[in-house]
Design a protein around this motif. Structure first.
Motif, mmCIF file in Angstrom:
data_model
loop_
_atom_site.group_PDB
_atom_site.id
_atom_site.type_symbol
_atom_site.label_atom_id
_atom_site.label_comp_id
_atom_site.label_asym_id
_atom_site.label_seq_id
_atom_site.Cartn_x
_atom_site.Cartn_y
_atom_site.Cartn_z
ATOM 1 N N MET A 6 15.991 -3.423 -3.495
ATOM 2 C CA MET A 6 16.642 -2.394 -4.322
ATOM 3 C C MET A 6 17.616 -3.043 -5.289
ATOM 4 N N PHE B 71 15.273 5.883 -12.307
ATOM 5 C CA PHE B 71 14.342 4.916 -11.738
ATOM 6 C C PHE B 71 14.932 4.282 -10.488
ATOM 7 N N LEU B 72 16.204 3.875 -10.576
ATOM 8 C CA LEU B 72 16.807 3.181 -9.446
ATOM 9 C C LEU B 72 16.947 4.099 -8.233
ATOM 10 N N LEU C 236 11.820 2.613 -1.477
ATOM 11 C CA LEU C 236 11.829 1.419 -0.636
ATOM 12 C C LEU C 236 12.175 1.763 0.809
ATOM 13 N N PHE C 237 13.067 2.749 0.999
ATOM 14 C CA PHE C 237 13.297 3.224 2.369
ATOM 15 C C PHE C 237 11.982 3.724 2.952
ATOM 16 N N LEU D 68 9.050 2.822 2.047
ATOM 17 C CA LEU D 68 8.137 1.699 2.277
ATOM 18 C C LEU D 68 8.378 1.115 3.663
ATOM 19 N N ALA D 69 9.663 0.921 3.995
ATOM 20 C CA ALA D 69 9.964 0.387 5.325
ATOM 21 C C ALA D 69 9.387 1.311 6.391
ATOM 22 N N LEU E 94 13.572 4.563 -6.798
ATOM 23 C CA LEU E 94 13.071 3.327 -6.207
ATOM 24 C C LEU E 94 13.762 3.065 -4.875
ATOM 25 N N VAL E 95 15.040 3.330 -4.817
ATOM 26 C CA VAL E 95 15.774 3.136 -3.566
ATOM 27 C C VAL E 95 15.151 4.001 -2.475
ATOM 28 N N ILE F 269 5.539 1.052 6.515
ATOM 29 C CA ILE F 269 5.092 -0.133 7.245
ATOM 30 C C ILE F 269 5.299 0.068 8.750
ATOM 31 N N GLY F 270 6.464 0.637 9.086
ATOM 32 C CA GLY F 270 6.728 0.892 10.498
ATOM 33 C C GLY F 270 5.704 1.847 11.097
ATOM 34 N N PRO G 27 3.883 -0.416 -6.657
ATOM 35 C CA PRO G 27 2.476 -0.446 -6.245
ATOM 36 C C PRO G 27 1.522 -0.654 -7.424
ATOM 37 N N LEU H 103 7.413 -6.846 10.983
ATOM 38 C CA LEU H 103 7.808 -5.682 11.784
ATOM 39 C C LEU H 103 7.108 -5.713 13.128
ATOM 40 N N TYR I 24 2.011 6.806 -0.977
ATOM 41 C CA TYR I 24 3.135 5.961 -1.393
ATOM 42 C C TYR I 24 2.885 5.348 -2.762
ATOM 43 N N VAL I 25 1.654 4.905 -2.985
ATOM 44 C CA VAL I 25 1.338 4.284 -4.272
ATOM 45 C C VAL I 25 1.586 5.274 -5.406
ATOM 46 N N GLU J 71 5.324 6.030 -6.015
ATOM 47 C CA GLU J 71 6.088 5.019 -6.748
ATOM 48 C C GLU J 71 5.628 4.903 -8.202
ATOM 49 N N VAL J 72 4.315 4.906 -8.400
ATOM 50 C CA VAL J 72 3.809 4.695 -9.749
ATOM 51 C C VAL J 72 4.235 5.844 -10.660
#
Lengths: 517, 510
Positions: free
Chosen positions: A452, B171-172, B179-180, B182-183, B175-176, B186-187, A420, A436, B141-142, B145-146
């Motif tokens: 990812m 980090f990974l 991203l879940f 994030l989905a 991030l994983v 959005i939903g 972000p 979506l 969310y921002v 993540e940041v």
């Protein structure tokens, strides 16, 4: 003998295209008549002025919604936005192309027989001036792209495809260093591109056959006729499906979508870096502009048929791009695979057949173009005596040697990873949301999962730059000239601004997101 | 005073401080430290003022501010806090100055820019405050993540052994999870009527299946962040490699974002799904308590040991949340605070010990108490607080969690109690093997081990010790703030506390 009826032509609406074509022609004359020493400056100035003039014309046309020149060109919201995006990104690419201080003599070879470090090559470095054909070639390519996104029938689209592809094949061969790689790239691009064009043309022929099979209507390849034929349920769909598939192959090739992506890494690696940036940004915009128009205007009635296929291609593209990016050891190849994966995300946007989806895709195209050009701008700066140092191991410890540029590149990589406050995040959001909504949850999940995977190679570069100790062979970053600096600043500022305040551009894309039919 | 925009100022202030510190020349490290410390004190003062401006009996959410951000998507800068978030903000404001003070010499050891280290700490503070103060899902969310970015560089650039590996893994993993989420975000936006406002979304009704999927998206992100078993493997690496100060923030605050997120987002937004998934979450919590405690017993690296103890403690917080009783919920939130204080203290003290010895291995110590008695004493105290000895703050929260769980789910409570015994084992063994027993002769040759706590270090540990003791005996000021928020959350989930048996007899008698 019947009177020949001339179509009405709206010259104002065509002005951006005409300006770029005119600039390309004048550029050829400049090659012929202007003394060698002055050519670079004159050509650069000419191309820049033409692009800025074309941008002004696009802005003046902002409210135009019309189809002109006998139905061949549609000037509407998406056309104008995409033309504007292509031109702005092309200005950035032009600044990189015009750079002469980073490498004395520029990044382009004078003609094919000159090898690196030869006597002629050294003369070029001393200021005799290299290949300035780059500029008219670029202008031709841009003009072709401007037509490509505006084309309102399939034949015009094919011609535009050729107009922008041929100069690109040539541009790829012009790298001054690593000549063989560059020529190989050009040949590969040309061969595969020729196949793709042939597929496209054959597809046009089949679609023509499809439209002519409908009783009571004239045959044709303009989008209105195709649209009417597609919605007419009486016709047999075999020709339609075959034609649509072949057209899609031609377009997806340019868009670098799997499985038509194999040229991308080689060409991206071999082409001169400014040209790679130009291709990654502008060609992508043009290819997706055409994809949007073909699938949203001409074939809108067949969306039930193409959506699953394109969806599968999108998933495959994301997967291929992300997984293969992990194994790359060359920064240009890594960015190539990242660009393939991004083509997959863009396809997700293409498959959201709503106004938001169209708007999001256009937003993504513009945002990605800025970031990728900035990334390639940094690549042109990391160099040693042999030119650009593109192998990843050479980037180890760059953060210690040149913290400023390493920080910029880190920021761009974070944008690619979709963190972000960068445009990478907002643009992903802009395409995933509408997808979506269009019940394409599986595409969004695939997009999230590949993001990812893709984060890992980006992160590896960040680790290389910051957390590794600089080695003997770590090159330094050349201080960029004014032109590269300008391109870099535009790219980074846009990446940040579109991440923090995407509102204005979103307003623009939402307002523009309606095709004329 | 309550009209003062506390939350946005609190969020922005550390960022401004970070910019100031980052712009200081590299050659003036001491100035950078002083500015960073002063700035974090300023934030602390402001937070304390906010604490008193918050009326415990008032509205559930207070200090609401909202400014438009991306109107096209309905995104706003909306800040507001309930009691839970307020407590976490206080924890951040208290810990950051202490961490800065404790890390006074950490950055020099790495040969990297000293101002950058302190600037990163302040950026981290900004994102941590933001994540707890946000009341807009997008904004949350921002920040979520940041937050990774400064932590990544703190671990990767200033950490110890295997820092690159740990930083990338951290980090990974995050991030994983992100991203879940994030989905799911959005939903949520699509089905929730294109708004990100927490208040509006908490009123929305979702279809059962949709809600379960969205819950899962959020829950995975939070479970990785917290971390719950089996998503925990990044924490020992990250905690082991991070500089002690950053590790204290990582475990003390960052990980609480996970449990806070569950309380603020999973439970109220998807009540049915929360109830449906609760048995699974409880199982993860219980496994985490036992499994992590067993691993902690076997560790030979001090920082990894403390990381494993944290995973066990997060198991307690998890069962406290998913027991769905006010007692257990209050206990869980109180645990989030107390764990931040106790484990933060433990990490900082362990960091001091490691800095002296130059090694994090338990086997390199032995009888250190004879050389540095005060430090050993503080370590002992921190250990006791960590194992929740009565009289220290964590005891109150652990007890509340256990009795709150016992009323509704006896097996879980009984198994979790075993964790207390294991906690005693790993803490006491660690203390015994490092500071008690016969003096390891190698220690006497290490220059640093001859120096007991300096004044700076005493200033670091004193407030934490005082708070742990104070809240151990008198947790009321905090529970008063937490209780209404937890009650409201439990109402959102649609669970009411089981009526006390005596009460029901009286009812019947009427």
């Amino acid at each position: 003998m019947s009177e020949l009826k001339l179509p009405s032509i709206d010259y104002a609406a065509l002005a951006p295209i005409l300006i770029m074509l005119g600039a390309a022609l004048v550029g050829i004359l400049v090659e012929a008549f202007v003394p060698r020493r002055l050519r670079n400056a004159v050509q650069l100035g000419l191309a820049l002025v033409a692009m800025l003039a074309a941008i002004v014309m696009v802005i003046l046309n902002a409210d135009a919604r019309l189809i002109t020149i006998g139905g061949a060109i549609a000037v509407d919201g998406p056309t104008l936005f995409l033309q504007g995006a292509i031109l702005v990104l092309a200005v950035m690419a032009l600044l990189l192309v015009g750079e002469r201080t980073v490498e004395r003599g520029g990044a382009f070879v004078a003609h094919a027989a000159v090898t690196a470090e030869s006597a002629e090559d050294r003369r070029q470095a001393e200021g005799v001036g290299g290949a300035t054909e780059v500029y008219p070639l670029m202008s031709f390519a841009i003009a072709g792209m401007l037509i490509f996104v505006a084309a309102n029938d399939l034949l015009t689209m094919f011609i535009a495809l050729e107009v922008f592809s041929l100069p690109l094949y040539l541009l790829c061969a012009l790298a001054r260093r690593r000549r063989l790689l560059s020529q190989e790239a050009a040949l590969k691009y040309f061969m595969l591109g020729a196949y793709a064009s042939a597929f496209f043309l054959f597809g046009v022929a089949l679609i023509y056959g499809f439209t002519s099979g409908i009783p009571g209507r004239g045959a044709g390849v303009d989008f209105a006729t195709v649209h009417a034929a597609v919605t007419d349920s009486s016709s047999s769909p075999v020709l339609l499906f075959a034609g649509m598939a072949l057209l899609a192959i031609g377009l997806l090739f340019k868009a670098a979508a799997a499985p038509f992506h194999v040229w991308t890494p080689d060409v991206y690696q071999g082409a001169p870096t400014p040209v790679t940036g130009f291709m990654a940004a502008c060609t992508k915009v043009a290819a997706f502009g055409a994809l949007l128009r073909v699938f949203h205007v001409a074939f809108a009635g067949a969306s039930w048929d193409f959506t699953p296929v394109l969806g599968a291609i999108a998933v495959l593209t994301m997967l291929v791009g992300a997984v293969l990016a992990v194994t790359q050891t060359d920064i240009k190849r890594l960015l190539a695979y990242s660009s393939i994966a991004n083509a997959g995300y863009l396809l997700v946007g293409v498959l959201a057949p709503s106004r938001e989806g169209l708007s999001g895709t256009m937003f993504y195209l513009a945002a990605y173009g800025f970031s990728v050009l900035a990334a390639f701008a940094v690549v042109t700066l990391v160099r040693d005596a042999d030119g650009e140092a593109t192998h990843l191991s050479r980037w180890a410890g760059l953060g210690r040697r040149s913290p400023f540029f390493a920080a910029i590149f880190t920021f761009i990589l974070l944008a690619f990873a979709g963190i972000p406050l960068t445009s990478g995040f907002t643009s992903k959001f802009a395409v995933f949301g509408p997808a979506l909504e269009a019940n394409q949850a599986w595409l969004v999940i695939a997009g999230v999962l590949t993001s990812m995977v893709l984060a890992f190679p980006y992160l590896r570069v960040v680790v290389m730059m910051w957390l590794s100790e600089p080695g003997e062979s770590t090159p330094t970053v050349t201080v960029p000239g004014a032109l590269t600096s300008a391109a870099l600043v535009i790219g980074v500022v846009a990446t940040l601004a579109l991440g923090v305040v995407p509102g204005p551009l979103l307003d623009l894309t939402t307002g523009a997101a309606e095709f004329v039919r | 005073m309550s009209n003062f925009p506390f939350l946005s100022v609190l969020t922005v202030a550390p960022l401004v401080g970070a910019l100031v510190v980052a712009l200081l020349p590299r050659s003036r490290p001491d100035l950078a430290k002083l500015v960073a410390f002063g700035w974090s004190l300023l934030v602390l003062v402001l937070s304390v003022v906010m604490w008193f401006a918050f009326s415990a009996g008032g509205d559930r959410f207070q200090f609401r501010e909202s400014y438009p951000w991306i109107p096209n998507w309905g995104v706003n800068f909306t800040f507001e806090v309930d009691g839970i978030a307020l407590v976490m903000l206080m924890l951040i404001a208290i810990l950051v100055p202490l961490v800065i003070l404790a890390s006074w010499h950490d950055a020099e050891a790495s040969k990297r820019s000293v101002p950058a280290y302190f600037a990163l700490l302040l950026v981290l503070e900004c994102t941590m405050i933001g994540v707890f103060a946000a009341a807009d899902v997008f904004l949350f969310y921002v920040f979520f993540e940041v937050m990774l970015v400064p932590m990544y560089f703190l671990i990767g650039s200033y950490g110890g052994h295997q820092r690159q590996y740990a930083a990338v893994k951290f980090f990974l993993y995050s991030l994983v999870g992100g991203l879940f989420m994030l989905a799911a975000v959005i939903g949520l936006w699509v089905v929730g009527g294109k708004t990100f406002d927490w208040q509006a979304l908490s009123q929305a009704e979702f279809a059962t299946d949709t809600a379960r999927w969205l819950f899962l998206g959020f829950f995975v992100a939070f479970a990785i962040k917290a971390p719950f078993f089996p998503f925990h493997t990044w924490l020992p690496d990250a905690g082991g490699a991070a500089p002690a100060g950053a590790a204290a923030l990582l475990v003390g605050v960052l990980d609480k974002v996970g449990t806070f997120g569950i309380l603020r987002y999973c439970l109220p937004l998807f009540p049915e799904a929360s109830r449906w998934f609760a048995p699974w979450a409880l199982a993860l919590g219980v496994i985490g308590i036992i499994y992590a405690a067993l691993l902690a017993v076997g560790q030979n690296d001090l920082k990894r040991l403390v990381s494993y103890t944290s995973i066990a403690h997060f198991g307690f917080i998890g069962i406290g949340i998913f027991a769905f009783t006010t007692q257990a919920g209050t206990g869980a939130v109180l645990y989030m605070l107390n764990h931040g204080l106790a484990t933060g203290l433990l990490f900082l003290v362990v960091g001091m010990l490691i800095a002296r010895r130059g090694s994090a291995l338990i086997s390199d110590f032995g009888g250190a108490g004879k050389l540095v008695p005060v430090l050993a004493g503080v370590l002992f105290f921190a250990g006791l607080a960590s194992l929740a000895l009565p009289g220290t703050a964590p005891f109150v929260s652990e007890f509340l969690v256990l009795i709150g769980t016992f009323t509704v789910n006896k097996p879980v409570a009984v198994i979790a109690t075993l964790g207390i015994i294991l906690a005693a084992a790993y803490v006491l063994w660690m203390v015994q093997r490092t500071t008690q027993g016969t003096l390891n002769p190698a220690l006497t040759e290490v220059e640093g081990m001859r120096r007991d706590l300096t004044l700076r270090e005493k200033v670091v540990v004193a407030p934490l010790i005082a708070l742990i003791v104070l809240l151990g005996f008198y947790p009321k000021p905090v529970t008063d703030v937490i209780n209404p928020a937890v009650q409201a959350t439990m109402q959102d989930v649609g669970k009411s506390d089981p009526a006390p048996e005596v009460g029901s007899v009286q009812e019947a008698a009427k």
